[in-house]
Design a protein around this motif. Structure first.
Motif, PDB file in Angstrom:
ATOM      1  N   ARG A  47      97.063  50.281  -0.914  1.00 35.79           N
ATOM      2  CA  ARG A  47      95.776  50.630  -0.330  1.00 35.79           C
ATOM      3  C   ARG A  47      94.638  49.902  -1.042  1.00 35.79           C
ATOM      4  O   ARG A  47      94.645  49.772  -2.264  1.00 35.79           O
ATOM      5  N   TYR A  48      93.654  49.477  -0.251  1.00 35.63           N
ATOM      6  CA  TYR A  48      92.471  48.829  -0.819  1.00 35.63           C
ATOM      7  C   TYR A  48      91.317  49.802  -1.017  1.00 35.63           C
ATOM      8  O   TYR A  48      90.524  49.655  -1.941  1.00 35.63           O
ATOM      9  N   LEU A  49      91.183  50.788  -0.144  1.00 34.51           N
ATOM     10  CA  LEU A  49      90.067  51.726  -0.192  1.00 34.51           C
ATOM     11  C   LEU A  49      90.470  53.030  -0.858  1.00 34.51           C
ATOM     12  O   LEU A  49      91.519  53.602  -0.529  1.00 34.51           O
ATOM     13  N   GLN A  50      89.658  53.480  -1.796  1.00 33.96           N
ATOM     14  CA  GLN A  50      89.880  54.752  -2.472  1.00 33.96           C
ATOM     15  C   GLN A  50      88.800  55.739  -2.021  1.00 33.96           C
ATOM     16  O   GLN A  50      87.613  55.468  -2.194  1.00 33.96           O
ATOM     17  N   PRO A  51      89.182  56.871  -1.404  1.00 31.07           N
ATOM     18  CA  PRO A  51      88.174  57.835  -0.927  1.00 31.07           C
ATOM     19  C   PRO A  51      87.784  58.852  -2.002  1.00 31.07           C
ATOM     20  O   PRO A  51      88.634  59.312  -2.771  1.00 31.07           O
ATOM     21  N   PHE A  52      86.521  59.184  -2.050  1.00 30.75           N
ATOM     22  CA  PHE A  52      86.015  60.190  -2.979  1.00 30.75           C
ATOM     23  C   PHE A  52      85.148  61.176  -2.197  1.00 30.75           C
ATOM     24  O   PHE A  52      84.216  60.768  -1.509  1.00 30.75           O
ATOM     25  N   HIS A  53      85.453  62.457  -2.317  1.00 32.57           N
ATOM     26  CA  HIS A  53      84.680  63.488  -1.628  1.00 32.57           C
ATOM     27  C   HIS A  53      83.459  63.832  -2.488  1.00 32.57           C
ATOM     28  O   HIS A  53      83.516  64.682  -3.370  1.00 32.57           O
ATOM     29  N   ALA A  54      82.368  63.121  -2.234  1.00 32.76           N
ATOM     30  CA  ALA A  54      81.127  63.300  -2.989  1.00 32.76           C
ATOM     31  C   ALA A  54      80.216  64.285  -2.264  1.00 32.76           C
ATOM     32  O   ALA A  54      80.506  64.726  -1.154  1.00 32.76           O
ATOM     33  N   ALA A  55      79.103  64.612  -2.883  1.00 31.96           N
ATOM     34  CA  ALA A  55      78.199  65.621  -2.336  1.00 31.96           C
ATOM     35  C   ALA A  55      77.663  65.230  -0.962  1.00 31.96           C
ATOM     36  O   ALA A  55      77.475  66.081  -0.095  1.00 31.96           O
ATOM     37  N   GLU A  56      77.416  63.925  -0.744  1.00 28.69           N
ATOM     38  CA  GLU A  56      76.824  63.501   0.527  1.00 28.69           C
ATOM     39  C   GLU A  56      77.865  63.159   1.585  1.00 28.69           C
ATOM     40  O   GLU A  56      77.527  62.780   2.703  1.00 28.69           O
ATOM     41  N   GLY A  57      79.141  63.244   1.237  1.00 26.60           N
ATOM     42  CA  GLY A  57      80.213  62.899   2.169  1.00 26.60           C
ATOM     43  C   GLY A  57      81.256  62.045   1.471  1.00 26.60           C
ATOM     44  O   GLY A  57      81.264  61.923   0.238  1.00 26.60           O
ATOM     45  N   ILE A  58      82.123  61.443   2.256  1.00 22.69           N
ATOM     46  CA  ILE A  58      83.162  60.602   1.665  1.00 22.69           C
ATOM     47  C   ILE A  58      82.570  59.250   1.296  1.00 22.69           C
ATOM     48  O   ILE A  58      81.964  58.570   2.129  1.00 22.69           O
ATOM     49  N   ARG A  59      82.745  58.877   0.045  1.00 18.42           N
ATOM     50  CA  ARG A  59      82.371  57.554  -0.426  1.00 18.42           C
ATOM     51  C   ARG A  59      83.658  56.782  -0.728  1.00 18.42           C
ATOM     52  O   ARG A  59      84.608  57.343  -1.282  1.00 18.42           O
ATOM     53  N   TYR A  60      83.684  55.501  -0.370  1.00 19.90           N
ATOM     54  CA  TYR A  60      84.875  54.692  -0.582  1.00 19.90           C
ATOM     55  C   TYR A  60      84.623  53.684  -1.697  1.00 19.90           C
ATOM     56  O   TYR A  60      83.536  53.121  -1.825  1.00 19.90           O
ATOM     57  N   GLY A  61      85.662  53.462  -2.497  1.00 20.61           N
ATOM     58  CA  GLY A  61      85.589  52.496  -3.571  1.00 20.61           C
ATOM     59  C   GLY A  61      86.648  51.428  -3.418  1.00 20.61           C
ATOM     60  O   GLY A  61      87.724  51.668  -2.851  1.00 20.61           O
ATOM     61  N   VAL A  62      86.367  50.220  -3.929  1.00 25.05           N
ATOM     62  CA  VAL A  62      87.292  49.092  -3.880  1.00 25.05           C
ATOM     63  C   VAL A  62      87.299  48.422  -5.250  1.00 25.05           C
ATOM     64  O   VAL A  62      86.230  48.205  -5.849  1.00 25.05           O
ATOM     65  N   LEU A  63      88.495  48.100  -5.740  1.00 28.26           N
ATOM     66  CA  LEU A  63      88.637  47.373  -7.003  1.00 28.26           C
ATOM     67  C   LEU A  63      88.686  45.875  -6.717  1.00 28.26           C
ATOM     68  O   LEU A  63      89.436  45.428  -5.845  1.00 28.26           O
ATOM     69  N   PHE A  64      87.879  45.109  -7.468  1.00 30.81           N
ATOM     70  CA  PHE A  64      87.799  43.663  -7.279  1.00 30.81           C
ATOM     71  C   PHE A  64      88.162  42.933  -8.576  1.00 30.81           C
ATOM     72  O   PHE A  64      87.968  43.462  -9.679  1.00 30.81           O
ATOM     73  N   THR A  65      88.636  41.708  -8.420  1.00 27.51           N
ATOM     74  CA  THR A  65      88.770  40.840  -9.578  1.00 27.51           C
ATOM     75  C   THR A  65      87.385  40.553 -10.131  1.00 27.51           C
ATOM     76  O   THR A  65      86.388  40.564  -9.395  1.00 27.51           O
ATOM     77  N   TYR A  66      87.319  40.296 -11.421  1.00 21.36           N
ATOM     78  CA  TYR A  66      86.032  40.024 -12.062  1.00 21.36           C
ATOM     79  C   TYR A  66      85.705  38.537 -11.938  1.00 21.36           C
ATOM     80  O   TYR A  66      86.550  37.675 -12.194  1.00 21.36           O
ATOM     81  N   ALA A  67      84.495  38.230 -11.546  1.00 17.95           N
ATOM     82  CA  ALA A  67      84.035  36.839 -11.474  1.00 17.95           C
ATOM     83  C   ALA A  67      83.643  36.399 -12.883  1.00 17.95           C
ATOM     84  O   ALA A  67      82.574  36.780 -13.387  1.00 17.95           O
ATOM     85  N   GLU A  68      84.500  35.632 -13.514  1.00 21.34           N
ATOM     86  CA  GLU A  68      84.244  35.213 -14.889  1.00 21.34           C
ATOM     87  C   GLU A  68      83.024  34.301 -14.966  1.00 21.34           C
ATOM     88  O   GLU A  68      82.707  33.562 -14.039  1.00 21.34           O
ATOM     89  N   GLY A  69      82.340  34.378 -16.088  1.00 14.82           N
ATOM     90  CA  GLY A  69      81.173  33.534 -16.308  1.00 14.82           C
ATOM     91  C   GLY A  69      79.886  34.333 -16.292  1.00 14.82           C
ATOM     92  O   GLY A  69      79.876  35.524 -16.593  1.00 14.82           O
ATOM     93  N   GLU A  70      78.810  33.674 -15.917  1.00 10.21           N
ATOM     94  CA  GLU A  70      77.505  34.316 -15.936  1.00 10.21           C
ATOM     95  C   GLU A  70      76.579  33.715 -14.880  1.00 10.21           C
ATOM     96  O   GLU A  70      76.863  32.656 -14.310  1.00 10.21           O
ATOM     97  N   VAL A  71      75.476  34.405 -14.649  1.00  6.61           N
ATOM     98  CA  VAL A  71      74.465  33.945 -13.698  1.00  6.61           C
ATOM     99  C   VAL A  71      73.617  32.846 -14.345  1.00  6.61           C
ATOM    100  O   VAL A  71      73.234  32.955 -15.509  1.00  6.61           O
ATOM    101  N   TYR A  72      73.345  31.807 -13.575  1.00  6.20           N
ATOM    102  CA  TYR A  72      72.409  30.763 -13.992  1.00  6.20           C
ATOM    103  C   TYR A  72      71.288  30.711 -12.963  1.00  6.20           C
ATOM    104  O   TYR A  72      71.511  30.308 -11.817  1.00  6.20           O
TER     105      TYR A  72
END
Length: 304
Positions: free
Chosen positions: A93-118
């Protein structure tokens, strides 16, 4: 007792750490909040490996559109684009559901973009960004996702923003609203004078500002935050990147001639992989105005 109406909850990083360890079979991780914004972004670290866990706001993104973002990113990754991609849990599964106060919120885990902003980029970095966006467009041009994403059409860029923000101009700001509306009408007329059917069309990122890509130590670029991705004219992405130069000129960080020179370098990098017509480039100022109108609505709806 009923839950009092809630606009925006904040989930515990400690509880998320335990949850994600179980879902993704991870060990010895730490989790901390990075950004509390329209979506919440958490940094998950384990033995030198970093991930980003993003929790979407219920009022901003529903499950179908999040699935569309996941689908798009998987297609981009498979096609060789350099993007932060979603990761499936041990159940697939890609989406993780969370029963929060305002309703269901979904979370997704991503790979980290290595480096920094220029924010101040060298010519080599500008070329790299141009090539990177062109690679993305090579994949998204003509693409049709199975999941729905809000299209970046005139309804989304002009008509809906004008309707939504109109109440903010009541009680003394009516003239300012008329200025926005009249300018938007003129911009639509100018765009209609172009041969729009000849413009490249596909899925746009629509937020290619430097905050949404990292350069690593080798100079490679990775793009992330496709939250606004939708089908539209691909020149919108080049217009969104030009916003970076517009702001630097506005705040006297760069002269207009230097901004034009740097943007030309970026376009040279883009054209090394993918064509863009002179007509498309000439339309950028008009798409740029619509970019600000779109974000006017976004901020009005999401920030009190």
């Amino acid at each position: 007792m009923d839950i009092f109406p809630t606009r925006y909850s904040l989930l515990s990083a400690t509880a998320l750490n335990d949850y994600l360890q179980q879902c993704y079979a991870l060990r010895d991780t730490t989790c901390r909040l990075l950004i509390h914004n329209v979506s919440d972004t958490y940094l998950l670290e384990s033995s030198g490996t970093r991930y980003v866990f993003k929790i979407y706001r219920d009022a901003h993104r529903k499950m179908e559109e999040i699935n569309g973002e996941v689908e798009l990113l998987n297609i981009l990754h498979t096609g060789g684009a350099s993007v932060s991609r979603p990761l499936a849990d041990k159940e697939g599964r890609y989406l993780q559901p969370f029963h929060a106060a305002e309703g269901i919120r979904y979370g997704v885990l991503f790979t980290y973009a290595e480096g920094e902003v220029y924010t101040a980029m060298s010519d080599q970095q500008l070329l790299e960004v141009g090539r990177g966006i062109a690679r993305i467009h090579q994949i998204t041009a003509g693409l049709q996702l199975t999941h729905h994403r809000q299209p970046l059409d005139m309804e989304a860029l002009v008509d809906a923003p004008l309707r939504v923000i109109k109440p903010a101009f009541a009680n003394g700001l009516e003239a300012e609203y008329e200025y926005l509306r009249d300018t938007a009408t003129r911009v639509k007329q100018q765009l209609s004078a172009f041969d729009l059917p000849s413009f490249s069309h596909g899925y746009c990122h629509y937020d290619f500002l430097p905050k949404n890509f990292h350069f690593d130590s080798a100079g490679s670029v990775t793009f992330f935050d496709f939250d606004f991705a939708g089908a539209g004219y691909l020149i919108n992405d080049l217009a969104s990147f030009y916003v970076h130069f517009f702001l630097d000129v506005l705040h006297h960080k760069m002269t207009q001639p230097e901004a034009d020179r740097q943007f030309a370098v970026f376009i040279r990098g883009y054209r090394a992989l993918r064509p863009v017509s002179e007509a498309e480039l000439a339309s950028i100022p008009y798409w740029g105005y619509l970019f600000w109108l779109f974000y006017f609505r976004f901020h009005y709806e999401n920030f009190e």
